[in-house]
Design an enzyme around this catalytic site. Structure first.
Site, PDB file in Angstrom:
ATOM      1  N   ASP A 187      -3.360  -0.095   0.708  1.00  0.00           N
ATOM      2  CA  ASP A 187      -3.796   1.185   1.252  1.00  0.00           C
ATOM      3  C   ASP A 187      -5.145   0.985   1.957  1.00  0.00           C
ATOM      4  OD1 ASP A 187      -2.852   4.225   0.970  1.00  0.00           O
ATOM      5  OD2 ASP A 187      -5.034   4.203   0.785  1.00  0.00           O
ATOM      6  N   TYR A 314     -11.010   9.943   4.924  1.00  0.00           N
ATOM      7  CA  TYR A 314     -10.058   9.876   6.036  1.00  0.00           C
ATOM      8  C   TYR A 314     -10.734  10.256   7.344  1.00  0.00           C
ATOM      9  CZ  TYR A 314      -5.758   8.894   3.487  1.00  0.00           C
ATOM     10  OH  TYR A 314      -4.779   8.267   2.761  1.00  0.00           O
ATOM     11  N   HIS A 372       4.063   1.383  -3.263  1.00  0.00           N
ATOM     12  CA  HIS A 372       2.704   1.375  -2.715  1.00  0.00           C
ATOM     13  C   HIS A 372       1.632   1.152  -3.774  1.00  0.00           C
ATOM     14  CE1 HIS A 372      -0.058   2.400   0.527  1.00  0.00           C
ATOM     15  NE2 HIS A 372      -0.656   3.297  -0.219  1.00  0.00           N
TER      16      HIS A 372
END
Length: 394
Positions: A187, A314, A372
């Site tokens: 990630d 983000y 993930h």
């Protein structure tokens, strides 16, 4: 407060840090969970509208039943520290191996994860002999919380992107006395670890990734093998139908943050959706990330008040991230690299795409099970892959 956590003696810039959430915060969470308002059930028979109501009820039940005090004791026993780098307080786990000459290894998480992604692998990595492994595979393990995550500080100004974080990680490893070390990430941890290897190549002995940062070039769509075509289709579908959360956090994190700080149910849904969507939930794979593990991670975000600050990550990262394969490949990584790919990864990558950017790609292993969050889903597999990746790089 000084500590002797680093090899070679006392490090005045680092202090032990015990997790101890106030009782009032735990009581507040309990009361809020008692007053949760849930919407009516979704009008479809799948998760295409988001977290199904039945799953949400089960996740909230796990959150209500979580024994936070017991978890605090476990986490504090691991070895929790903090230090200030570039004006920001950073929290991290540091566990030294009982084996002399163990290789330092830096593990970096992403979103919606935390340092808890690696809790289940620390013992086997630091003390392989006690877990059926070879003493020669021992690591000293360092697991920092990203800026704005967990017990790390929340940036008050812009600029904390993956590159700046990579530089902070290099400083942290110097303070711990580690001049050369391995790095692992998935990630956003893959972005940071990639940047760490690129910016500090002389110090990074090797790189291991579960989500290599390498996209297909435009011409790859025309020359794709059947397997690569399926990867491209999956990446396109995820970007169109599964990445709305990233666009929201990358453009309006503050707006979203008000809800994430005010509603534990809202936070649980926001994080829990991706814990489910990005995991390998097949029975033969173990069912994905357990509700108990999800509840621990959600409670960590809630009790540290980092719903907004982690969303701002983000905003920072998407303004820094290379746009497309051409820009990525213009920033090559020469450090020896190993990649382990899991089938439920939402951003699948083909080996030939990765070879263009990671110019010393030593191994490429494609697993049959897992997603993930390998540290939460398949910790034994992750341990084996890390041992294998760094065995010849010590």
């Amino acid at each position: 407060m000084p500590t002797s956590s680093s090899p070679g003696g006392v490090t005045p810039d680092i202090e032990p840090f015990a997790i101890s959430v106030p009782d009032a915060d735990l009581e507040d969470l309990r009361l809020r969970l008692e007053r949760v308002r849930l919407p009516e059930s979704e009008t479809v028979a799948d998760a295409s509208q988001g977290v199904p109501l039945d799953h949400m009820r089960a996740l909230l039940a796990a959150l209500r039943e979580l024994d936070w005090r017991a978890r605090e004791k476990t986490w504090n026993a691991i070895g929790h520290f903090r230090t200030v780098i570039d004006g920001l307080e950073l929290a991290f786990w540091h566990v030294r191996s009982p084996e002399p000459g163990a290789m330092p290894l830096l593990l970096t998480h992403g979103w919606p994860g935390s340092v808890l992604e690696f809790e289940q692998v620390i013992g086997a990595l630091t003390d392989p002999a006690a877990h059926g492994g070879d003493r020669a595979d021992a690591f000293d393990v360092v697991v920092p919380s990203l800026p704005g995550f967990g017990f790390s500080g929340r940036p008050a100004r812009t600029g904390w992107n993956p590159a700046r974080t990579a530089d902070a990680w290099a400083t942290l490893m110097s303070r711990l006395g580690y001049e050369r070390f391995g790095a692992h990430g998935g990630d956003w941890g893959a972005f940071i670890s990639t940047e760490l290897a690129r910016r500090h190549a002389s110090r990074v002995a090797g790189l291991h990734l579960t989500m290599p940062v390498a996209a297909p070039l435009p011409r790859d769509r025309e020359t794709a093998t059947p397997a690569e075509a399926r990867m491209i289709e999956r990446r396109d579908l995820h970007l169109a139908d599964g990445y709305g959360f990233g666009i929201q956090m990358g453009t309006r994190p503050q707006t979203l943050g008000y809800a994430l700080l005010d509603s534990p149910a809202g936070l649980a849904a926001w994080l829990g959706e991706k814990f489910a969507a990005y995991a390998d939930t097949r029975a033969e794979a173990g069912g994905g990330v357990s509700l108990d593990r999800q509840a621990e991670g959600i409670a960590l975000y809630w009790l540290t008040g980092t719903g907004a600050s982690s969303a701002r990550w983000y905003w920072e990262a998407l303004r820094w991230t290379p746009r497309g394969a051409e820009e990525e490949n213009a920033l090559p990584v020469t450090v020896p690299t190993a990649c382990t790919l899991f089938p439920a990864e939402p951003w699948p990558t083909a080996q030939r795409w990765a070879e263009r950017r990671y110019t010393d790609l030593r191994s490429w292993h494609e697993m049959e099970l897992g997603g993930h969050f390998p540290g939460l889903e398949r910790p034994g597999t992750l341990v084996r892959e890390l041992r294998d990746a760094f065995r010849t790089l010590r």
